[in-house]
Design a protein around this motif. Sequence first.
Motif, PDB file in Angstrom:
ATOM      1  N   LEU B 154     -18.696 -29.145  57.221  1.00  0.00           N
ATOM      2  CA  LEU B 154     -17.796 -28.298  56.438  1.00  0.00           C
ATOM      3  C   LEU B 154     -16.809 -27.536  57.312  1.00  0.00           C
ATOM      4  CD1 LEU B 154     -20.392 -26.914  53.879  1.00  0.00           C
ATOM      5  CD2 LEU B 154     -18.530 -28.490  53.406  1.00  0.00           C
ATOM      6  N   GLY B 155     -16.685 -27.968  58.547  1.00  0.00           N
ATOM      7  CA  GLY B 155     -15.699 -27.352  59.427  1.00  0.00           C
ATOM      8  C   GLY B 155     -16.265 -26.376  60.425  1.00  0.00           C
ATOM      9  N   GLY B 156     -17.562 -26.224  60.412  1.00  0.00           N
ATOM     10  CA  GLY B 156     -18.177 -25.348  61.399  1.00  0.00           C
ATOM     11  C   GLY B 156     -18.207 -23.899  60.950  1.00  0.00           C
ATOM     12  N   LEU B 157     -18.735 -23.077  61.833  1.00  0.00           N
ATOM     13  CA  LEU B 157     -18.900 -21.663  61.503  1.00  0.00           C
ATOM     14  C   LEU B 157     -17.556 -20.995  61.235  1.00  0.00           C
ATOM     15  CD1 LEU B 157     -21.603 -20.153  63.878  1.00  0.00           C
ATOM     16  CD2 LEU B 157     -21.729 -20.566  61.436  1.00  0.00           C
ATOM     17  N   SER B 158     -16.540 -21.406  61.939  1.00  0.00           N
ATOM     18  CA  SER B 158     -15.250 -20.734  61.770  1.00  0.00           C
ATOM     19  C   SER B 158     -14.732 -20.908  60.346  1.00  0.00           C
ATOM     20  CB  SER B 158     -14.245 -21.254  62.792  1.00  0.00           C
ATOM     21  OG  SER B 158     -14.193 -22.651  62.738  1.00  0.00           O
ATOM     22  N   MET B 159     -14.834 -22.113  59.793  1.00  0.00           N
ATOM     23  CA  MET B 159     -14.357 -22.343  58.424  1.00  0.00           C
ATOM     24  C   MET B 159     -15.245 -21.630  57.414  1.00  0.00           C
ATOM     25  SD  MET B 159     -11.618 -24.027  58.461  1.00  0.00           S
ATOM     26  CE  MET B 159     -11.494 -24.458  56.753  1.00  0.00           C
ATOM     27  N   LEU B 160     -16.543 -21.719  57.599  1.00  0.00           N
ATOM     28  CA  LEU B 160     -17.464 -21.073  56.664  1.00  0.00           C
ATOM     29  C   LEU B 160     -17.271 -19.570  56.670  1.00  0.00           C
ATOM     30  CD1 LEU B 160     -20.863 -22.908  57.152  1.00  0.00           C
ATOM     31  CD2 LEU B 160     -19.467 -22.851  55.102  1.00  0.00           C
ATOM     32  N   ALA B 161     -17.135 -19.011  57.852  1.00  0.00           N
ATOM     33  CA  ALA B 161     -16.991 -17.560  57.958  1.00  0.00           C
ATOM     34  C   ALA B 161     -15.691 -17.097  57.318  1.00  0.00           C
ATOM     35  CB  ALA B 161     -17.041 -17.137  59.425  1.00  0.00           C
ATOM     36  N   VAL B 162     -14.633 -17.869  57.501  1.00  0.00           N
ATOM     37  CA  VAL B 162     -13.346 -17.499  56.893  1.00  0.00           C
ATOM     38  C   VAL B 162     -13.451 -17.551  55.371  1.00  0.00           C
ATOM     39  CG1 VAL B 162     -10.983 -18.301  56.580  1.00  0.00           C
ATOM     40  CG2 VAL B 162     -11.913 -18.097  58.874  1.00  0.00           C
ATOM     41  N   ALA B 163     -14.073 -18.607  54.853  1.00  0.00           N
ATOM     42  CA  ALA B 163     -14.237 -18.709  53.396  1.00  0.00           C
ATOM     43  C   ALA B 163     -15.094 -17.569  52.868  1.00  0.00           C
ATOM     44  CB  ALA B 163     -14.866 -20.061  53.046  1.00  0.00           C
ATOM     45  N   HIS B 164     -16.164 -17.280  53.571  1.00  0.00           N
ATOM     46  CA  HIS B 164     -17.085 -16.213  53.168  1.00  0.00           C
ATOM     47  C   HIS B 164     -16.370 -14.872  53.158  1.00  0.00           C
ATOM     48  CE1 HIS B 164     -21.266 -15.087  52.428  1.00  0.00           C
ATOM     49  NE2 HIS B 164     -21.107 -14.044  53.221  1.00  0.00           N
ATOM     50  N   THR B 165     -15.543 -14.639  54.169  1.00  0.00           N
ATOM     51  CA  THR B 165     -14.802 -13.374  54.262  1.00  0.00           C
ATOM     52  C   THR B 165     -13.764 -13.273  53.151  1.00  0.00           C
ATOM     53  OG1 THR B 165     -15.092 -13.458  56.649  1.00  0.00           O
ATOM     54  CG2 THR B 165     -13.462 -11.916  55.817  1.00  0.00           C
ATOM     55  N   ALA B 166     -13.073 -14.369  52.884  1.00  0.00           N
ATOM     56  CA  ALA B 166     -12.040 -14.350  51.844  1.00  0.00           C
ATOM     57  C   ALA B 166     -12.648 -13.997  50.484  1.00  0.00           C
ATOM     58  CB  ALA B 166     -11.345 -15.711  51.771  1.00  0.00           C
ATOM     59  N   VAL B 167     -13.758 -14.629  50.154  1.00  0.00           N
ATOM     60  CA  VAL B 167     -14.399 -14.328  48.866  1.00  0.00           C
ATOM     61  C   VAL B 167     -14.932 -12.903  48.853  1.00  0.00           C
ATOM     62  CG1 VAL B 167     -16.244 -15.008  47.287  1.00  0.00           C
ATOM     63  CG2 VAL B 167     -14.946 -16.751  48.501  1.00  0.00           C
ATOM     64  N   ALA B 168     -15.377 -12.431  50.006  1.00  0.00           N
ATOM     65  CA  ALA B 168     -15.856 -11.039  50.082  1.00  0.00           C
ATOM     66  C   ALA B 168     -14.748 -10.060  49.738  1.00  0.00           C
ATOM     67  CB  ALA B 168     -16.404 -10.762  51.481  1.00  0.00           C
TER      68      ALA B 168
END
Lengths: 580, 233
Positions: B154-168
Amino acid sequence: MAIDRTTWHCRLQRLVRCAAMMLPCVLLLASSALAGPGLHPPVRLVDDEGRSVVQSGGPVSAMRSCAECHDTAFIAGHSTHSPAALHATEMNCFLCHLQKPETTRSPEPTGDARRWATTATLAKTGLVQPTAEGWKWNNRAFNAEGFVAQETLGIQKAKSTHCGTCHGLVPFDAEPITLSEALSHWRTANTGQIFSPQRISASGLNLADKASLTRPWDIHAERLLQCSHCHHSANNPAYAQPLETTQPAHLRFDARRLEVDQYLKRPSHAFVHGEGDTMRRCNDCHESEAAHDWLPYQARHMQSLSCEACHIPEVAAPAYQQIDRTVLTLDHKARIEYRGIDGPPEAAGSLVRGYRPVLLPHRESDGSLRLLPHNIIASWHWVAGQPERPVSQQELEKAFFENGQYHPEVLAALDANHDGHLSTAELALDTPPKVQAIQRRLASVGVPHARIQGQLRPRALHHGVVGRREAIRECRECHSGSSPSRLTEPFELAVYLPGGVRPTLADRDKVRMLGELTASREGRLVFRPSTAAAGFYVLGHDRSRALDWLGGLMLSVVVVGISVHAALRIRSYRKETKRP
Amino acid sequence: MNRLYLHTFYERVWHWIQAASILTLLVTGLMVHFPATFGLLSFSSVVMLHNLSGFVLIGNAALALFYHLVTGEIRQFIPSPQECYHRAMIQARYYLGGIFRGEPHPFPRGPEQKFSPLQKLAYLVMLNLLLPLQALSGLLLWGAQRWPGAVDSLGGLSMLAVAHTAVAWLFAAFLLVHLYMITTGPTPLAYLRAMIVGWETVEPPHRPETLPRSNASAGQIATHEVGVSLDGR
């Protein structure tokens, strides 16, 4: 009076019996006296033709002398130590296997001096002495057959101090370590690493906060580990383990290994090191999982960080920062800047502060990328010609000096205060006119179109390890967005840029220097690593600034909108309540 | 005004557990995202609390889904086609104008209609899109060392973290709006009280609204649709 023949005969018999019993003891004592303490028998020192050196008077051949019991051809064929690197014509066993080898290095010997290099190692044993006519053997130290007593020769297994002859400062005695001693070892000067059980506070260095530095220079040295415990012989039966790739799948432990006598006859001198997967790494001895049960996401940390990243948080001794070979000091050496020390090392008042190594992604032997602490040495030199080749020391000396002093043109270009001398600060080609002046000088000595090249050499740190009390345990050392995060704190590479030339990374195979190189107005070159560019994502440190700005803006708009709406509602409510 | 029992005991428990866990997640998430600025607790404690709250939220949401499906209350959250646009626009116009003029709420609440059209739309997006996305990204961040393959795909931690932050950030915005909108009841604390005790004082029912005429003014449409004239008859 008649002689009692019977009594006399009995006494003679008793005497003979006693003598017969004592003779082996005498012989044993005699051989023990010759052998001395330890297991090693007396050694017959011979030259390269097999003749006793006492008879031939020629240089000793370690390969021939030791070949009586050890397979020296095998050893020479399985060695990581090149004779050429030791200025010798053959492997010199005495350098590492004597109690007191003579290790003083003279300028590279040539010709006849090279033949006597191995013999010179025995200078401290009293077996040989230098004279005006050359090296002379001390015949009294040998027996008639040319053997030398073990206690005279002092043969022993190699210890860490032997490794330190070439590989850096490795003192195991109580003598306080001094700065000049540390920087005289080029390996120690490259990184500042000192492998010693001595407490840093007990050293002779002028250290900042010295009283608080009660830890040893290296915890493994303090815990009585020797270099050979990790960098062991490849076929040492006590340490060597078969590779997983060659171990039969059905065997957990293969007991078939060399016997001691076989190993002593053919000890491989291909000592394991960081190349390949032969060397014992931290996890081969330490149960890291059990020792790090306090660490969240342990596997994730272990995947991304080398053990050294947290267990070598700082280096107490200074190290090379910048080596400028575009200029020469009056003693014909490059100008060197050190990191971790305020002031020149030769000044007694210079304060040693040590330095924090930079964490760089390093390709490990298993292919993984882990952050490993490094020192980075920036160096500059002149190159010329097609194909490009470095300008030699002799050519540079010709350009810089005339009759033992700086050439007038060099002085004119670099002597800023016109005092007729070039101070260390003045020895810097930091402006185009200075560079052009030296280029003209080089052209005049037959090196036209010379130009400056710069290189960055990262030097990995594996020694100077601290225990758990001094290791990094605070999460915010790395998981922090504000500087200085351990991961991205700025690392100064140079105090000035010779010729304005930015250096390039010399070793690209294993180390990746991803980040930003910036030059300040004062001319200092600073490197700021980027974990994101290296593919690491560190919670709390790496983030999308744009997203944070957008999110903050959105929240701000929401707050403003709510505030306006609420104000209007309050206003309309008050109007309603005031209405009669 | 009528007093109706709108929120069952379980619904209230579910709501408050969700509120507490989301609030904890937002606060601890902020501390993880800006550890230097919000360093009240140790970093490891904050991460642990964040993970714990996340699992509480997921468990709570799963139980709530089961409850709403079994009881049929799930229909309260599903907007009709009319609600998706036309009624939502009516309600929006009420919040942008009618509320200041003291007009009644165009869609009074009742046991059969607990949520307004805008609420249904908001909860539809939040509970069916944002929450699952946040839970999934959070689970993968938590299990990055267990499921490295899934994370990398899914793009690694960087992509997941960015998505997680955006939804937050979106959750934070929703929370602010939600906390404000609960003050738009008959009294500022009416809705809050109802979510605590279950009983709510609601406005009398209106005639069913009709679709607006295209050439009518907004005021006339509002009056006609809610069946209440401006003079109160």
